[in-house]
Write a protein that holds these residues in place. Structure first.
Motif, short mmCIF file in Angstrom:
data_model
loop_
_atom_site.label_atom_id
_atom_site.label_comp_id
_atom_site.label_asym_id
_atom_site.label_seq_id
_atom_site.Cartn_x
_atom_site.Cartn_y
_atom_site.Cartn_z
N SER A 264 0.82 -1.21 0.00
CA SER A 264 0.00 0.00 0.00
C SER A 264 0.86 1.26 0.00
CB SER A 264 -0.91 0.00 1.23
OG SER A 264 -0.11 0.14 2.39
N ASN A 265 2.15 1.07 0.15
CA ASN A 265 3.06 2.22 0.16
C ASN A 265 2.74 3.20 1.26
OD1 ASN A 265 4.53 1.27 -2.05
ND2 ASN A 265 2.96 2.09 -3.44
N GLY A 266 2.19 2.67 2.31
CA GLY A 266 1.97 3.53 3.47
C GLY A 266 0.73 4.39 3.42
N GLY A 267 -0.05 4.28 2.39
CA GLY A 267 -1.24 5.10 2.31
C GLY A 267 -2.48 4.27 2.06
N PRO A 268 -3.65 4.86 2.10
CA PRO A 268 -4.88 4.10 1.84
C PRO A 268 -4.93 3.65 0.38
CG PRO A 268 -5.36 6.43 1.95
CD PRO A 268 -3.92 6.29 2.32
N MET A 269 -5.76 2.67 0.15
CA MET A 269 -5.93 2.21 -1.23
C MET A 269 -7.29 2.62 -1.73
SD MET A 269 -4.13 -1.48 -1.48
CE MET A 269 -2.73 -1.52 -2.53
N GLN A 270 -7.41 2.56 -3.01
CA GLN A 270 -8.65 3.01 -3.62
C GLN A 270 -9.28 1.85 -4.38
OE1 GLN A 270 -7.85 6.19 -6.32
NE2 GLN A 270 -10.00 6.40 -6.94
N GLU A 271 -10.56 1.73 -4.22
CA GLU A 271 -11.24 0.63 -4.92
C GLU A 271 -11.59 1.06 -6.34
OE1 GLU A 271 -15.34 -0.67 -3.89
OE2 GLU A 271 -14.35 -2.52 -3.28
N MET A 272 -11.03 0.33 -7.29
CA MET A 272 -11.26 0.69 -8.69
C MET A 272 -12.50 0.00 -9.26
SD MET A 272 -8.55 2.48 -9.47
CE MET A 272 -8.61 2.43 -11.24
N ALA A 273 -12.71 -1.18 -8.81
CA ALA A 273 -13.86 -1.96 -9.32
C ALA A 273 -14.37 -2.86 -8.21
CB ALA A 273 -13.44 -2.77 -10.53
N HIS A 274 -15.62 -3.15 -8.30
CA HIS A 274 -16.23 -3.95 -7.24
C HIS A 274 -17.32 -4.84 -7.84
CE1 HIS A 274 -17.73 -4.58 -3.02
NE2 HIS A 274 -18.83 -4.86 -3.71
N ILE A 275 -17.20 -6.08 -7.64
CA ILE A 275 -18.24 -7.00 -8.10
C ILE A 275 -18.78 -7.75 -6.88
CG2 ILE A 275 -18.78 -8.97 -9.58
CD1 ILE A 275 -16.34 -8.22 -11.27
N ALA A 276 -20.05 -7.54 -6.62
CA ALA A 276 -20.65 -8.21 -5.46
C ALA A 276 -20.92 -9.66 -5.80
CB ALA A 276 -21.95 -7.50 -5.08
N LYS A 277 -20.69 -10.49 -4.81
CA LYS A 277 -20.96 -11.93 -5.01
C LYS A 277 -22.04 -12.42 -4.06
CE LYS A 277 -17.66 -14.79 -5.77
NZ LYS A 277 -16.48 -15.61 -5.45
N GLY A 278 -22.56 -11.51 -3.25
CA GLY A 278 -23.60 -11.94 -2.33
C GLY A 278 -24.23 -10.72 -1.68
N GLN A 279 -25.27 -10.97 -0.91
CA GLN A 279 -25.94 -9.84 -0.26
C GLN A 279 -25.04 -9.23 0.80
OE1 GLN A 279 -29.74 -11.30 1.04
NE2 GLN A 279 -30.66 -10.84 -0.97
N ASP A 280 -24.24 -10.05 1.43
CA ASP A 280 -23.29 -9.51 2.39
C ASP A 280 -22.19 -8.78 1.62
OD1 ASP A 280 -22.10 -10.68 5.50
OD2 ASP A 280 -21.04 -9.25 4.21
N HIS A 281 -21.92 -7.57 2.01
CA HIS A 281 -20.90 -6.79 1.29
C HIS A 281 -19.54 -7.44 1.38
CE1 HIS A 281 -23.69 -3.76 0.25
NE2 HIS A 281 -23.91 -3.33 1.49
N GLY A 282 -19.43 -8.33 2.33
CA GLY A 282 -18.13 -9.01 2.48
C GLY A 282 -17.83 -9.99 1.38
N ASN A 283 -18.84 -10.35 0.62
CA ASN A 283 -18.61 -11.29 -0.48
C ASN A 283 -18.47 -10.53 -1.78
OD1 ASN A 283 -18.69 -13.87 0.85
ND2 ASN A 283 -20.85 -13.46 1.23
N CYS A 284 -17.27 -10.30 -2.17
CA CYS A 284 -17.08 -9.52 -3.39
C CYS A 284 -15.69 -9.73 -3.98
CB CYS A 284 -17.31 -8.04 -3.12
SG CYS A 284 -16.08 -7.34 -2.03
N VAL A 285 -15.57 -9.29 -5.20
CA VAL A 285 -14.26 -9.23 -5.85
C VAL A 285 -14.01 -7.77 -6.16
CG1 VAL A 285 -12.99 -9.80 -7.94
CG2 VAL A 285 -14.37 -11.55 -6.83
N SER A 286 -12.85 -7.29 -5.80
CA SER A 286 -12.59 -5.88 -6.07
C SER A 286 -11.18 -5.69 -6.62
CB SER A 286 -12.81 -5.05 -4.82
OG SER A 286 -12.16 -5.65 -3.72
N LEU A 287 -11.02 -4.54 -7.21
CA LEU A 287 -9.73 -4.19 -7.77
C LEU A 287 -9.25 -2.94 -7.05
CD1 LEU A 287 -7.98 -5.32 -10.02
CD2 LEU A 287 -9.04 -3.71 -11.59
N LEU A 288 -8.09 -3.03 -6.45
CA LEU A 288 -7.60 -1.92 -5.63
C LEU A 288 -6.36 -1.29 -6.26
CD1 LEU A 288 -7.78 -3.78 -2.18
CD2 LEU A 288 -9.59 -2.43 -3.29
#
Length: 825
Positions: A669-693
């Motif tokens: 992360s180079n010491g800083g926050p990361m940014q979500e570039m893409a997000h694909i949900a895989k379930g109703q729970d937000h915890g189930n997903c594929v993302s690109l950071l």
DNA sequence: TTGCTAATCCCTA
DNA sequence: TAGGGATTAGCAA
């Protein structure tokens, strides 16, 4: 007239030759070779008892000459004996002798005995050829059963018979020969058939009431006696024999011959043992959709096409008798085991208290082992002394229909895809039956699997088992697994785990969901499991039903979402549908590889390393990556460790997947926050997903790098898996390109509760932290695993430094996580 | 009634 | 048209 001449000759002899024999009538002596001594006896001679006696006396007196043909009766076997005159002569000659006078009386041709109008009469006067004629005919018949016209003409001249008569005689003789041959074979077959039937019946009887040869008690399936094994072998042989004999008998009789004289219930033979055994088990089953009575289900082998399974497994039965027997015996044993396992599964799925008692902590169901041993007879033998039991049951609604779930379970590839975190590897090793009528009902197969809990501290469970599928009613299916190590000879001596009947019962619901009741029951060597994980495993939370159902629910929900048009998306880039698919496929590969790196299954050939200065709980493995476009080539090092953390699994998961907090532990992360570039949900729970950071604070070196991350969570555990990926490669993927060429090495985390009573999904956000004390409820077991390319040359030597570096990296990451969570408190 | 034998009828290659 | 299967008639046991 030539005929007259013959008569003159026939009266010329004096009957001097005689042969031995006892029967007066049949053993009339005559010279079988004909010639000057032959004497056709007259009917009047025969009808005189006194003469008969006299003849016998004469014979006993040792009159010389003759062939000594003393045929007794007319057994068809006689035809097999060769010899000068032919065996069937006596009787015929007896006839001929009697009709000899007729022959004489008839005069002229046989066709027209009384006719003087030149028109053949409809009925001829009865006559028979003379013994001499028959003798000659027989002699020629022996040499040539099919004389040509010339030969027949010759013969007819010599015997003073019409050519027609000669022709008919040969014709009839051939027919007779054939008939008698058939009759003979038929009688042998019939005898054999009777014998087999009798043996079969006695075996049926024996199997109906199987007794243990040692204790005299009822024999059980899991404890097959030697005698019973012999009976099974014999039974298999007899069945084959019977089939063969019946087919032959049917051929000769010209109609099908049933192998069973009376129609028998389909399971009485093959399932005699199991049947009784099952009925013992049937006591007090609860009601419900399933019929708990095995006998009520169509469980006989013929129903499942097992007996015709040679078409499914063509290798053995038809080609090799010995192998066929072994194979058929093995299949029969597998089937019985499968049926017993199915029965047990249904029982375990249906019965509530006192078999299953709900625990106070976490509401899990705990098996009452006393009750279990009371109502269930072990079908794979007794538990090894040093093994411990693990039993769990879970029921849940899953968005999948029963047919689809059954299909998934019966296909090893689909099964592995459905449970990627739990199945390191699986294959179907043998298909015994594919099922009936194009369905999976009755499907029976042998499978091999490596089951895993994502931690280097828990060895992979390698199991060989039978998987058996049965439809119990419309929309109600059950799939049961049971270890076959007890009945399979070529099983490795060391197996650390055996699965008792386990599996699921699935019932369609009107809303498109299925009610799935999962039972997992295993016995395993606890000694090879790290102490940290023992409570979890023993409670069935590692390999147990809860985990299977949770994973099934999560995966099915994911599939349902992906298939529905309303895909919840919050990505900031426009990803096409095919791009989403490619990205998910890539993420799936990433997660699979992550799991393979943690558990050292046989998917990759990892070499375990032991190095100084490496923490003993950190397992380091290395392998060469060559010619896999999905990975960078070179030496890949995998380091994994598991630690206990005093935070709830949910909180740990949320912390690790939060791109904003990533800098607290991730050097990428180079010491800083990361940014979500893409997000694909895989379930109703937000915890189930594929993302690109993407790291916000990018430096020049990493400008071309993104992080692909997949997270998933269910009530049994959670995962955060990520891998640095190339930006251009990801562009291709996001546009629907083939993800197979994106090289990645995954790292990540697997989180499980630290023991029973601590379900991931059943707690509040902060409620799980166990006050910082070790071992208390609410803690988590965290597995951290990195796969790193330490040298891009596959042939390079691994240096101690790189191993230590990875070790330090992993320990450092754990420390950072601990510190971040503690400071957060 | 059954089985055997000689002969016949009819079909097929 | 020869040969073979099916059938028939006559006879004996």
């Amino acid at each position: 007239m030539s005929f007259g001449g013959f008569l003159d000759n026939s009266h010329g002899g004096d009957g001097g030759g005689s042969g031995g024999g006892a029967r007066i009538v049949a053993d009339i002596p005559y010279n079988i070779r004909g010639g000057p001594m032959s004497q056709p006896l007259s009917k009047s001679m025969f009808n005189s008892p006194g003469l008969s006696l006299a003849l016998q006396t004469t014979m006993e007196g040792g009159g010389g000459g003759g062939g000594g043909v003393g045929e007794i009766g007319r057994m068809p076997e006689s035809y097999e004996t060769g010899g000068g005159g032919g065996a069937r002569r006596s009787r015929e000659e007896e006839h001929e002798s009697r009709s000899g006078s007729d022959n004489m009386d008839g005069g002229g041709s046989g066709d027209d005995p009384d006719g003087d109008d030149g028109k053949p009469p409809r009925k001829k006067r009865y006559h028979r050829h003379t013994p001499q004629q028959i003798q000659e005919l027989e002699a020629l018949f022996k040499e040539c059963p099919h004389p040509d016209e010339k030969q027949r003409l010759e013969l007819s001249r010599r015997l003073c018979l019409e050519t027609r008569q000669v022709k008919f005689w040969f014709q009839n003789r051939r027919t007779q020969m054939k008939t008698q041959l058939e009759r003979h074979e038929n009688s042998i077959l019939r005898q054999e058939n009777d014998k087999l039937r009798a043996e079969n019946m006695s075996i049926r009887e024996a199997m109906r009431n199987p007794m243990c040869s040692n204790c005299g008690g009822p024999a059980m399936i899991g404890d097959i006696s030697l005698e019973e094994q012999h009976l099974r072998i014999e039974n298999a042989r007899l069945k084959d024999e019977l089939d063969r004999v019946c087919a032959l008998a049917g051929k000769f009789l010209g109609r099908p011959v049933s192998t069973m004289a009376p129609p028998m219930p389909n399971s009485s033979l093959e399932l005699g043992v199991g049947g009784n055994h099952f009925h013992q088990l049937q006591g007090g089953g609860s009601g419900g959709v399933l019929s708990s009575s095995t006998s009520a289900l169509p469980l006989g082998p013929p129903d499942f096409g097992i007996s015709s399974a040679s078409s499914v497994v063509p290798s053995s039965r038809a080609s090799n008798t010995v192998m066929g027997m072994d194979s058929s015996l093995e299949r029969s044993m597998y089937l019985e085991l499968a049926l017993a396992a199915m029965d047990e599964l249904v029982k375990l799925a249906q019965t509530d208290e006192p078999l299953w008692i709900r625990s106070l902590e976490g509401g899990r169901e705990i098996m009452n082992h006393d009750e279990y041993s009371r109502i269930v007879t072990p079908c794979i033998g007794l538990k090894p002394n040093d093994y411990v039991s693990e039993a769990s049951r879970e029921t849940g609604m899953v968005i999948i229909n029963s047919l689809a779930l059954v299909e998934t379970l019966m296909d090893s590839n689909k099964w592995a895809e459905m449970f990627p975190c739990m199945i390191a590897r699986t294959s179907t090793t043998d298909v015994i039956s594919t099922g009936m009528g194009g369905t999976r009902n009755g499907a029976l197969q042998l499978m091999h699997a490596e089951l895993q809990v994502l931690s280097p501290l828990v060895p992979v469970r390698e199991v060989n088992f039978l998987r058996f599928c049965k439809q119990h009613a419309e929309g109600v299916w059950a799939v049961v697994d049971v270890s076959i190590d007890t009945i399979r000879e070529n099983t490795p001596a060391f197996m650390s785990c055996r699965r008792l009947p386990s599996g699921c019962v699935v019932q369609d619901m009107p809303n498109g969901y299925s009610k799935v009741t999962w039972v997992e029951h295993a016995e395993y060597d606890e000694g090879i499991v790290h102490e940290l994980y023992r409570p979890l495993i023993r409670a069935g939370m590692g390999f147990g039903a809860q985990r299977w159902v949770a994973a099934l629910q999560r995966q099915c929900e994911c599939l349902a979402i992906l298939m529905s048009s309303a895909v919840p998306t919050r990505d900031h880039t426009a990803i096409t549908a095919s791009g989403r698919k490619s990205m998910l496929k890539l993420a799936q590969r990433m997660t699979d590889n992550f799991c393979a790196g943690v558990c050292a299954s046989t998917v990759y050939k990892w070499n375990k390393l032991r190095a100084n200065n490496v923490d003993e709980d950190v397992r380091v493995m290395t392998r060469q990556s060559v010619d896999d476009p999905g990975e960078p080539p070179g030496i890949v090092l995998s380091a994994a460790t598991s630690v206990w953390l005093p935070v709830s699994p949910q909180r740990l998961f949320d912390f690790l997947r939060d791109e904003q907090l990533r800098s607290e532990w991730d050097i990428l992360s180079n010491g800083g926050p990361m940014q979500e570039m893409a997000h694909i949900a895989k379930g109703q729970d937000h915890g189930n997903c594929v993302s690109l950071l993407r790291a916000s604070a990018m430096n020049a070196n990493q400008s071309s790098m993104l992080i692909l991350q997949e997270t998933c969570i269910d009530s049994a555990g959670s995962l955060v898996v990520y891998a640095p990926v190339d930006i251009p490669a990801m562009h291709v993927v996001m546009n629907g390109g083939d993800s197979a060429y994106v090289a990645l090495l995954p790292s990540g985390f697997a989180i499980v509760p630290d023991g029973p009573g601590n379900r991931v999904g059943s707690e509040t956000e902060n409620g799980g932290v166990g006050g910082g004390s070790g071992g208390g409820a609410g803690g988590s077991l965290l597995t951290v695993a990195f796969q790193i390319l330490v040298n891009s040359l596959p042939t390079a030597k691994l240096t101690v430094e790189s191993v230590e570096t990875v070790n330090n990296l992993i320990l450092c990451t754990v420390q950072k996580i601990k510190a971040a969570l503690q400071s957060d408190n």
